[in-house]
Scaffold this active site. Structure first.
Site, PDB file in Angstrom:
ATOM      1  CD  GLU A 180      -4.452   7.538  10.045  1.00 44.20           C
ATOM      2  OE1 GLU A 180      -3.979   8.642  10.262  1.00 44.20           O
ATOM      3  OE2 GLU A 180      -4.190   6.313  10.189  1.00 44.20           O
ATOM      4  CE1 TYR A 212       0.309   2.112  13.615  1.00 43.31           C
ATOM      5  CE2 TYR A 212      -1.717   3.544  13.001  1.00 43.31           C
ATOM      6  CZ  TYR A 212      -0.416   3.031  12.781  1.00 43.31           C
ATOM      7  OH  TYR A 212       0.072   3.084  11.381  1.00 43.31           O
ATOM      8  NE  ARG A 218      -3.164   2.297   2.843  1.00 42.58           N
ATOM      9  CZ  ARG A 218      -3.095   3.154   3.705  1.00 42.58           C
ATOM     10  NH1 ARG A 218      -2.516   2.847   4.924  1.00 42.58           N
ATOM     11  NH2 ARG A 218      -3.471   4.357   4.077  1.00 42.58           N
ATOM     12  CD  GLU A 227      -1.329   3.692   8.273  1.00 40.62           C
ATOM     13  OE1 GLU A 227      -0.946   4.255   9.534  1.00 40.62           O
ATOM     14  OE2 GLU A 227      -1.522   4.461   7.422  1.00 40.62           O
ATOM     15  CG  ASN A 260      -4.904   3.239   9.024  1.00 44.16           C
ATOM     16  OD1 ASN A 260      -4.997   2.488   8.204  1.00 44.16           O
ATOM     17  ND2 ASN A 260      -4.467   4.510   8.405  1.00 44.16           N
ATOM     18  CG  HIS A 314      -0.775   8.780   3.923  1.00 44.48           C
ATOM     19  ND1 HIS A 314      -1.014   7.474   3.951  1.00 44.48           N
ATOM     20  CD2 HIS A 314      -0.441   9.512   4.765  1.00 44.48           C
ATOM     21  CE1 HIS A 314      -0.784   7.275   5.267  1.00 44.48           C
ATOM     22  NE2 HIS A 314      -0.297   8.307   5.931  1.00 44.48           N
TER      23      HIS A 314
HETATM   24  O1  IFM Z   1       2.907   7.413  10.445  1.00 43.47           O
HETATM   25  C1  IFM Z   1       1.298   7.305  10.407  1.00 43.47           C
HETATM   26  C2  IFM Z   1       0.896   7.377   9.052  1.00 43.47           C
HETATM   27  O2  IFM Z   1       1.390   8.179   8.124  1.00 43.47           O
HETATM   28  C3  IFM Z   1      -0.674   7.380   9.395  1.00 43.47           C
HETATM   29  N1  IFM Z   1      -1.371   6.412  10.247  1.00 43.47           N
HETATM   30  C4  IFM Z   1      -0.548   6.713  11.663  1.00 43.47           C
HETATM   31  C5  IFM Z   1       0.895   6.448  11.339  1.00 43.47           C
HETATM   32  C6  IFM Z   1       1.734   6.397  12.634  1.00 43.47           C
HETATM   33  O3  IFM Z   1       1.675   7.560  13.316  1.00 43.47           O
END
Ligand code: IFM
Length: 464
Positions: free
Chosen positions: A183, A313, A94, A376, A311, A138
């Site tokens: 995002e 985290y 990606r 992500e 995405n 992005h």
């Molecule tokens: O690095 C970023 C990415 O560009 C977008 N999503 C979160 C990642 C980590 O912060």
């Protein structure tokens, strides 16, 4: 190429159902990057300036004044990087396209040298049997569009749809899966509310206009690309897995509902259900007249999509705290407090809680029903090449994916963030997310233990 994102083999309950620690047949394994974070070559071959070129040069905005001028020099080293992906066994990659390489001033003449770079990259990937997934935006908006108001200006949405068609005309014969935005929460709230990201604006009115115009850009582009023959279209969000700190406390539950509205429903409801949630219309109305949402816009935004990129985290926990000011990146959240992380965190100070990913995927499936792709997931650690903490993070989150799949979630694939260490926006090069280490002095790439571990996961299509 073994599988594509639309492969039917992952239908829950079908032949490809996950069993034990194995993923469904056809599950797509990849890695992700983004143009400004890796390419460098910011003034080469006719590329115009982006808002990140400007922002990163503004004193005090980015850690140690770091810029993406060189980054991982991927613009020149893409062949060796694709060879590295092949060595790792990636089925998909990606990447994002830098809009200012394609139309340097946003709307004017197309720059064929910029197009040619992505043409070469696509062919290189396909030549190695790696499926390219394109993200059209992005975060590197052409600066000239920002000079005219950026995402606060409706014209930017129209310009995006034009740029999307230029890209499709070039790569549509070879790229099957297209996502519009990465995002939009970050583009709107970090870019226009807290100003922690480019363009560094702090204005709630501009924030909500940006939310809307980003969504409109998506809808216009999806319609145009679908009309041009695109098969698999989607968008990537970073939905919050937001929970009330005390679920038995009504005020905490109300705090979580508002944050869920701002971070999730304000995007997902118009995208999938064709209308902004009433509570978010009310919240936006506290700051601005909603005349920028024109008749027909919500219908335009809700063009059918084939895949929703997620995405993920870290989770968020919130509680009611009377008198607390609104969070800088969340207009309208007066009286709400975000709980500091509990337990282990990554170098971003982000709480690690894999079960939150399972909950999020299940919620997205239940409320929105679009096939999902983890576009992500990963962790920042400065552990060098022996990165057992990253392996543990990835292992935990992949188990969380398996849990979701076993509960019937239609999850089609997983892209680790990131292929290699890169420019982490306001954190510059100080935070390292890569499964491959980059020496920024020599540009040497060195696979970390996590890269070898991920290769094994891909090879066996599962965990141990
Ligand atoms: O690095 C970023 C990415 O560009 C977008 N999503 C979160 C990642 C980590 O912060």
């Amino acid at each position: 190429m073994t599988a594509t994102v639309t492969s039917e083999a992952t239908e829950p309950g079908g032949a490809g159902e996950a069993s034990g620690l194995r993923f469904p047949d056809g599950f797509v394994w990849g890695a992700a990057t983004a143009s400004y974070q890796i390419e460098g070559a910011t003034t080469e071959d006719g590329r115009g300036p982006s808002i990140w070129d400007t922002f990163s040069r503004t004193p005090g905005k980015v850690y140690a004044g770091h810029t993406g001028d060189v980054a991982c020099d991927h613009y020149h080293r893409y062949r060796e990087d694709v060879a590295m992906m092949a060595d790792l066994g990636l089925a998909a990659y990606r990447f994002s396209v830098a809009w200012p390489r394609i139309r340097p001033d946003g709307t004017g003449p197309v720059n064929t040298r910029g197009l040619d770079f992505y043409d070469r990259l696509t062919d290189e990937l396909l030549g190695k049997g790696i499926e390219p997934l394109v993200t059209l935006y992005h975060w590197d908006l052409p600066q000239t569009l920002q000079d005219r108001g950026g995402w606060a200006n409706r014209e930017t949405a129209l310009a995006f749809a034009e740029y999307a068609q230029v890209m499709y005309a070039k790569l549509g014969d070879r790229v099957q899966t297209w996502t519009t935005l990465n995002e939009p929460w970050c583009s709107a709230y970090l870019g226009y509310a807290s100003g922690r990201h480019a363009p560094g604006i702090t204005d709630p009115v501009a924030t909500f206009r940006a939310v809307h115009h980003l969504l409109l850009a998506h809808g216009l582009a999806v319609e145009a690309l679908r009309g041009a023959g695109a098969r698999t279209l989607g968008i990537t969000l970073n939905p919050s897995e937001v929970q009330p700190l005390d679920p038995s406390n009504a005020a905490d539950r109300e705090a979580a509902r508002i944050v869920d509205g701002l971070n999730n429903r304000i995007f997902l409801d118009p995208l999938v259900k064709g209308a902004y949630p009433e509570d978010m219309r009310t919240l936006m109305s506290r700051f601005t007249d909603l005349g920028f949402i024109q008749d027909g816009d919500e219908k335009q935004i809700s063009q059918p999509i084939d895949v929703l990129g997620v995405n993920f985290y870290s989770p968020a926990y919130v509680s009611a705290k009377p008198g607390a000011p609104a969070a800088p990146d969340a207009p309208g959240t007066e009286g709400i407090e975000w709980r500091p992380p509990v337990g282990p965190v990554t170098d971003m100070n982000w709480q690690i809680e894999p079960a939150a990913l399972t909950r999020l995927l299940e919620r997205l499936q239940a409320d929105y029903g679009v096939p999902l792709l983890i576009t992500e997931n990963g962790a920042a650690y400065s552990d060098g090449v022996h990165d057992s903490r990253r392996i543990e993070y990835l292992d935990g989150h992949l188990k969380a994916c398996l849990d979701a799949i076993s509960h019937g979630v239609d999850l089609r694939g997983y892209f680790v963030w990131s292929l290699m260490d890169n420019y982490e926006w306001a954190e510059g090069y100080a935070k390292r997310f890569g499964i491959v280490q980059v020496d920024y002095t020599t540009q040497e790439r060195m696979p970390k233990d996590s890269a070898r571990w991920y290769s094994d996961v891909i090879r066996r299509n599962g965990l141990e």
